[in-house]
Design a protein around this motif. Structure first.
Motif, mmCIF file in Angstrom:
data_model
loop_
_atom_site.group_PDB
_atom_site.id
_atom_site.type_symbol
_atom_site.label_atom_id
_atom_site.label_comp_id
_atom_site.label_asym_id
_atom_site.label_seq_id
_atom_site.Cartn_x
_atom_site.Cartn_y
_atom_site.Cartn_z
ATOM 1 N N ALA A 32 0.826 -1.206 0.000
ATOM 2 C CA ALA A 32 0.000 0.000 0.000
ATOM 3 C C ALA A 32 0.862 1.260 0.000
ATOM 4 O O ALA A 32 0.621 2.211 -0.747
ATOM 5 C CB ALA A 32 -0.935 -0.008 1.205
ATOM 6 N N LEU A 42 2.595 1.727 -3.453
ATOM 7 C CA LEU A 42 1.678 2.244 -4.472
ATOM 8 C C LEU A 42 1.392 3.728 -4.258
ATOM 9 O O LEU A 42 1.377 4.510 -5.219
ATOM 10 C CB LEU A 42 0.375 1.441 -4.458
ATOM 11 C CG LEU A 42 0.461 0.006 -4.971
ATOM 12 C CD1 LEU A 42 -0.860 -0.722 -4.727
ATOM 13 C CD2 LEU A 42 0.812 -0.019 -6.456
ATOM 14 N N ARG A 43 1.142 4.117 -3.008
ATOM 15 C CA ARG A 43 0.867 5.534 -2.725
ATOM 16 C C ARG A 43 2.062 6.403 -3.116
ATOM 17 O O ARG A 43 1.906 7.469 -3.725
ATOM 18 C CB ARG A 43 0.539 5.726 -1.241
ATOM 19 C CG ARG A 43 -0.849 5.273 -0.844
ATOM 20 C CD ARG A 43 -1.238 5.840 0.517
ATOM 21 N NE ARG A 43 -0.310 5.412 1.566
ATOM 22 C CZ ARG A 43 -0.460 4.288 2.270
ATOM 23 N NH1 ARG A 43 -1.490 3.480 2.018
ATOM 24 N NH2 ARG A 43 0.405 3.968 3.213
ATOM 25 N N ARG A 101 2.308 6.643 -6.906
ATOM 26 C CA ARG A 101 1.196 7.447 -7.436
ATOM 27 C C ARG A 101 1.445 8.933 -7.208
ATOM 28 O O ARG A 101 1.173 9.760 -8.093
ATOM 29 C CB ARG A 101 -0.107 7.001 -6.764
ATOM 30 C CG ARG A 101 -1.303 7.896 -7.069
ATOM 31 C CD ARG A 101 -2.580 7.316 -6.517
ATOM 32 N NE ARG A 101 -2.587 7.157 -5.065
ATOM 33 C CZ ARG A 101 -2.842 8.157 -4.223
ATOM 34 N NH1 ARG A 101 -3.088 9.382 -4.676
ATOM 35 N NH2 ARG A 101 -2.857 7.926 -2.914
ATOM 36 N N ARG A 146 -6.316 8.609 -6.749
ATOM 37 C CA ARG A 146 -6.578 7.164 -6.801
ATOM 38 C C ARG A 146 -7.482 6.802 -7.970
ATOM 39 O O ARG A 146 -7.237 5.815 -8.681
ATOM 40 C CB ARG A 146 -7.221 6.701 -5.492
ATOM 41 C CG ARG A 146 -6.264 6.605 -4.315
ATOM 42 C CD ARG A 146 -7.027 6.287 -3.051
ATOM 43 N NE ARG A 146 -6.128 6.071 -1.916
ATOM 44 C CZ ARG A 146 -6.552 5.924 -0.668
ATOM 45 N NH1 ARG A 146 -7.851 5.975 -0.390
ATOM 46 N NH2 ARG A 146 -5.684 5.719 0.315
ATOM 47 N N TYR A 198 -9.144 -0.533 -6.063
ATOM 48 C CA TYR A 198 -7.809 0.051 -5.946
ATOM 49 C C TYR A 198 -7.643 0.765 -4.603
ATOM 50 O O TYR A 198 -6.578 0.719 -3.980
ATOM 51 C CB TYR A 198 -7.527 1.022 -7.099
ATOM 52 C CG TYR A 198 -6.157 1.649 -6.982
ATOM 53 C CD1 TYR A 198 -5.015 0.922 -7.296
ATOM 54 C CD2 TYR A 198 -6.000 2.952 -6.492
ATOM 55 C CE1 TYR A 198 -3.748 1.464 -7.143
ATOM 56 C CE2 TYR A 198 -4.738 3.500 -6.335
ATOM 57 C CZ TYR A 198 -3.620 2.753 -6.665
ATOM 58 O OH TYR A 198 -2.372 3.289 -6.499
ATOM 59 N N THR A 199 -8.703 1.415 -4.141
ATOM 60 C CA THR A 199 -8.657 2.081 -2.832
ATOM 61 C C THR A 199 -8.393 1.071 -1.731
ATOM 62 O O THR A 199 -7.588 1.315 -0.825
ATOM 63 C CB THR A 199 -9.980 2.818 -2.557
ATOM 64 O OG1 THR A 199 -10.181 3.802 -3.578
ATOM 65 C CG2 THR A 199 -9.957 3.503 -1.202
ATOM 66 N N GLU A 235 -4.737 0.215 -1.630
ATOM 67 C CA GLU A 235 -3.923 1.229 -0.949
ATOM 68 C C GLU A 235 -4.221 1.308 0.548
ATOM 69 O O GLU A 235 -3.454 1.900 1.299
ATOM 70 C CB GLU A 235 -4.125 2.601 -1.593
ATOM 71 C CG GLU A 235 -3.328 2.804 -2.868
ATOM 72 C CD GLU A 235 -3.076 4.274 -3.172
ATOM 73 O OE1 GLU A 235 -3.370 5.120 -2.305
ATOM 74 O OE2 GLU A 235 -2.579 4.567 -4.271
#
Length: 303
Positions: free
Chosen positions: A30, A33-34, A37, A60, A74-75, A78
């Motif tokens: 998580a 990915l954050r 992004r 997101r 996807y949320t 994360e």
């Protein structure tokens, strides 16, 4: 936008230790990915920045849209929810987030999945191995792993069965090419025999990799895309690796007869150098001509 099929959150029974390890890995995934992004600008993916954007990098929902996955799913990813993630979704996220090879490998490792794409950065492909491949010309030679991914090749091999440089990296696999690539298939003189032998070799080798996702993904693709492969596979034939004389109809120089030899690069039956030595003087002359064509093409492309 049409989305990929989402994976269900159906966790398997686990011990406290594996649950703790899984939780740590999900939180690492998580956070990774954050971070990625937030470090990609809207301009990098062709989106307008807008005046009210407060989120650093992408939102997101923008990542979800670009990767063709559900926003809610996807949320959850994360948020380190306990959901299963498929290799197809991981591949889409890796492309959307512009991950380099090391970051892509990290993503798949955190998700507990094996990357199904060819391993283009194999540790066995050293500068020395590449030099040997080049020095072997005009003898066609390449390096393959046990899954038949083509990891490296010299210029003569690059024009032997098809224009290898024009083949997408994810399709540079001898099984895929032998059963789905028209140019490759038309270059093999005894195609049916070659396909049957490859399917038998693949089955014998896969016995040691039955639980590995990358092998299962390759098998699934072959069965889906080739009726010929399904027929050969369902025969349950097995055969070990061995040297063999082969004949190719090359579109540039004509018929070539070669002796195929596997040279293993380590003590285990993993990566190997595959060579095709000319079996007669005519084949030797034609391979030399093919090498010259490859050299001229490389020079033209560089110029």
């Amino acid at each position: 936008m049409t989305t990929m099929a989402q994976d269900r959150a159906v966790p398997a029974p686990a011990t406290p230790a594996t649950r703790d390890a899984g939780s740590v890995r999900r939180h690492e995934l998580a956070a990774f990915l954050r971070h990625r992004r937030e470090h990609i600008t809207p301009e990098q993916v062709g989106l307008p920045r807008g005046r009210r954007r407060r989120t650093p990098g992408l939102r997101r929902e923008e990542v979800a849209q670009l990767a063709a996955v559900g926003v809610t799913w996807y949320t959850w990813l994360e948020q380190a929810r306990d959901i299963q993630v498929s290799v197809q979704v991981l591949d889409a996220l890796a492309r959307t987030l512009f991950l380099d090879p090391s970051e892509r490998a990290h993503l798949f490792q955190l998700a507990g999945q094996a990357d199904p794409t060819p391993a283009v950065d194999c540790p066995s492909i050293t500068p020395g191995v590449r030099a040997i491949l080049a020095q072997m010309e005009p003898v066609p030679a390449c390096v393959q792993n046990s899954r038949y991914d083509i990891l490296a090749y010299n210029r003569t091999y690059g024009l032997l069965l098809c224009d290898m440089d024009a083949v997408p990296p994810e399709d540079r696999n001898c099984m895929i090419l032998s059963y789905t690539n028209t140019e490759w298939r038309s270059s093999i003189v005894h195609l049916a025999d070659a396909q049957r032998l490859m399917a038998a070799r693949f089955r014998a080798t896969m016995a040691g990799h039955l639980a590995e996702p990358a092998w299962k993904v390759l098998l699934k693709r072959l069965r889906a895309e080739s009726p010929d492969f399904r027929e050969m596979w369902d025969r349950h034939e097995v055969v070990s690796h061995r040297s063999k004389r082969k004949e190719f109809d090359n579109r540039y120089v004509g018929r070539i007869t070669v002796d195929h030899t596997d040279l293993w690069l380590g003590p285990e039956l993993g990566p190997r150098m595959v060579t095709y030595a000319p079996a007669d003087e005519v084949s030797r002359e034609r391979l030399e001509k093919l090498r010259q064509i490859a050299v001229e093409r490389s020079a033209a492309q560089a110029g």
